[in-house]
Design a protein around this motif. Structure first.
Motif, short mmCIF file in Angstrom:
data_model
loop_
_atom_site.label_atom_id
_atom_site.label_comp_id
_atom_site.label_asym_id
_atom_site.label_seq_id
_atom_site.Cartn_x
_atom_site.Cartn_y
_atom_site.Cartn_z
N SER A 20 0.96 -0.80 0.08
CA SER A 20 0.05 0.17 0.14
C SER A 20 1.30 1.30 -0.13
CB SER A 20 -1.33 0.18 1.19
OG SER A 20 -2.12 -0.83 1.63
N CYS A 21 0.84 2.10 -0.57
CA CYS A 21 1.31 3.54 -0.85
C CYS A 21 0.09 4.79 -0.07
CB CYS A 21 1.86 3.44 -1.84
SG CYS A 21 2.33 5.11 -2.58
N ALA A 22 -0.36 5.02 0.91
CA ALA A 22 -0.88 5.98 1.28
C ALA A 22 0.04 7.39 1.52
CB ALA A 22 -0.89 6.08 2.89
N ALA A 23 -1.27 8.11 0.31
CA ALA A 23 -0.57 9.37 0.11
C ALA A 23 -1.53 10.81 1.20
CB ALA A 23 -1.23 9.80 -0.76
N SER A 24 -0.39 11.96 1.07
CA SER A 24 -1.08 13.03 1.99
C SER A 24 -0.07 14.00 1.91
CB SER A 24 -0.65 12.61 3.46
OG SER A 24 0.46 12.47 3.70
N GLY A 25 -1.37 15.41 2.14
CA GLY A 25 -0.46 16.58 1.11
C GLY A 25 -1.29 17.10 0.00
N PHE A 26 -1.75 15.58 -0.53
CA PHE A 26 -2.22 15.82 -1.60
C PHE A 26 -3.20 14.61 -2.34
CE2 PHE A 26 -0.05 12.61 -4.75
CZ PHE A 26 1.29 12.64 -3.22
N SER A 27 -3.70 15.43 -3.57
CA SER A 27 -4.58 14.09 -3.96
C SER A 27 -5.25 13.25 -5.02
CB SER A 27 -6.18 14.49 -4.15
OG SER A 27 -7.01 13.97 -4.30
N ASP A 29 -6.73 12.57 -7.36
CA ASP A 29 -7.56 12.98 -8.69
C ASP A 29 -6.51 13.86 -9.51
OD1 ASP A 29 -10.42 12.96 -6.56
OD2 ASP A 29 -9.83 11.69 -7.52
N THR A 30 -5.54 14.40 -9.11
CA THR A 30 -4.53 15.35 -9.97
C THR A 30 -3.13 14.47 -9.84
OG1 THR A 30 -3.99 16.70 -7.88
CG2 THR A 30 -6.04 17.60 -8.71
N HIS A 31 -2.57 13.51 -9.42
CA HIS A 31 -1.76 13.34 -9.53
C HIS A 31 -2.28 11.47 -10.42
CE1 HIS A 31 -0.86 16.33 -7.06
NE2 HIS A 31 0.43 15.80 -7.17
N ALA A 32 -0.73 11.43 -10.38
CA ALA A 32 0.09 9.27 -10.54
C ALA A 32 0.57 8.83 -9.27
CB ALA A 32 0.87 9.82 -11.95
N VAL A 33 0.37 7.58 -9.27
CA VAL A 33 1.34 6.82 -8.80
C VAL A 33 1.54 6.00 -9.92
CG1 VAL A 33 1.84 5.96 -6.78
CG2 VAL A 33 0.00 7.86 -6.34
N GLY A 34 3.47 5.65 -9.58
CA GLY A 34 3.56 4.66 -9.48
C GLY A 34 4.50 3.92 -8.68
N TRP A 35 5.34 2.66 -9.11
CA TRP A 35 6.05 1.35 -7.70
C TRP A 35 6.41 1.32 -8.88
CZ3 TRP A 35 4.89 0.11 -3.26
CH2 TRP A 35 3.78 0.85 -2.48
N PHE A 36 7.83 1.21 -8.66
CA PHE A 36 9.11 1.03 -7.98
C PHE A 36 9.95 -0.33 -7.85
CE2 PHE A 36 10.02 4.68 -11.84
CZ PHE A 36 8.64 4.89 -11.46
N HIS A 37 10.57 -1.05 -8.28
CA HIS A 37 11.05 -1.62 -8.05
C HIS A 37 12.84 -2.01 -7.96
CE1 HIS A 37 12.59 -6.47 -8.72
NE2 HIS A 37 12.27 -6.14 -6.79
N CYS A 49 1.74 2.24 -12.84
CA CYS A 49 1.72 3.61 -12.12
C CYS A 49 -0.03 2.75 -12.77
CB CYS A 49 2.30 3.88 -13.18
SG CYS A 49 1.31 4.45 -14.82
N TYR A 50 -0.72 4.29 -12.11
CA TYR A 50 -1.94 3.93 -12.20
C TYR A 50 -2.36 6.29 -11.51
CZ TYR A 50 -6.84 4.62 -9.93
OH TYR A 50 -7.93 5.23 -9.42
N ARG A 51 -3.71 6.17 -12.68
CA ARG A 51 -3.87 8.20 -12.65
C ARG A 51 -5.23 7.58 -12.56
NH1 ARG A 51 -6.44 11.99 -12.31
NH2 ARG A 51 -5.59 13.71 -13.07
N GLU A 52 -6.30 8.37 -11.44
CA GLU A 52 -7.53 8.18 -11.70
C GLU A 52 -8.12 8.49 -13.07
OE1 GLU A 52 -9.07 7.41 -9.27
OE2 GLU A 52 -10.90 7.61 -9.79
N GLY A 53 -8.58 7.78 -13.49
CA GLY A 53 -9.71 7.18 -14.99
C GLY A 53 -8.90 7.66 -16.33
N ARG A 54 -7.94 6.89 -15.63
CA ARG A 54 -6.96 6.73 -16.82
C ARG A 54 -6.08 5.20 -17.56
NH1 ARG A 54 -4.80 10.88 -19.66
NH2 ARG A 54 -3.95 9.58 -20.86
N CYS A 94 7.05 3.97 -3.91
CA CYS A 94 5.80 4.56 -4.57
C CYS A 94 5.95 5.71 -5.16
CB CYS A 94 4.74 4.18 -3.64
SG CYS A 94 3.84 5.00 -2.55
N ALA A 95 5.51 6.50 -5.68
CA ALA A 95 5.94 7.77 -6.49
C ALA A 95 4.86 8.66 -7.06
CB ALA A 95 7.29 7.43 -7.05
N ALA A 96 4.98 9.50 -6.94
CA ALA A 96 4.09 10.57 -7.46
C ALA A 96 4.75 11.96 -8.08
CB ALA A 96 3.22 10.78 -5.85
N VAL A 97 3.69 12.12 -8.91
CA VAL A 97 3.60 13.54 -9.77
C VAL A 97 2.10 14.07 -9.96
CG1 VAL A 97 4.35 12.48 -11.62
CG2 VAL A 97 4.61 14.81 -11.36
N GLU A 98 1.71 15.21 -10.33
CA GLU A 98 0.89 15.97 -11.21
C GLU A 98 1.22 15.54 -12.21
OE1 GLU A 98 0.50 19.94 -9.61
OE2 GLU A 98 -1.85 20.34 -10.27
#
Length: 123
Positions: A20-27, A29-37, A49-54, A94-98
């Motif tokens: 699990s990757c828990a994000a705080s400080g941003f949503s 809904d506007t950020h993509a999240v990637g998992w890296f190994h 990787c995951y992006r809401e609606g994509r 896990c990593a995130a970017v708008e």
């Protein structure tokens, strides 16, 4: 902005783990999240990787075994890992970017990172 991974551990080949990757400080809904190994002695590689609606994306080596999803009602993205292999051993980040979409091509694409969680697949 903070990302916190959890769920790593020791598992036998063929077993499963859910990261699990828990994000705080941003949503999410506007950020993509990637998992890296990052395997021992190797570079960090994008696996999903995951992006809401994509469309979600997966590295070929994990297709059919790993599944990424957003936890309902939470600002958390999880990576379900099934049929684990010894080569899946390593640290998972896990990593995130708008962004309006997600990528797994390079760690440099992402702005925010978690501390990582270790996975060991061994009998």
């Amino acid at each position: 902005f903070e990302l916190v991974e959890s769920g790593g551990g020791l598992v036998q080949p063929g077993g499963s783990l859910r990261l699990s990757c828990a994000a705080s400080g941003f949503s999410l809904d506007t950020h993509a999240v990637g998992w890296f190994h990052q395997a021992p002695g190797k570079e960090r590689e994008g696996i999903s990787c995951y992006r809401e609606g994509r469309r979600t994306k997966y590295k070929d080596s994990v297709k059919g075994r790993f599944s990424i999803s957003r936890d309902t009602g939470k600002n958390t993205v999880s990576l379900q890992m099934d049929s684990l292999k010894p080569e899946d051993t390593g640290v998972y980040y896990c990593a995130a970017v708008e962004s309006s979409h997600c990528e797994i091509i390079s760690p440099d694409w992402y702005d925010y990172w978690g501390q990582g969680t270790r996975v060991t697949v061994s009998s």
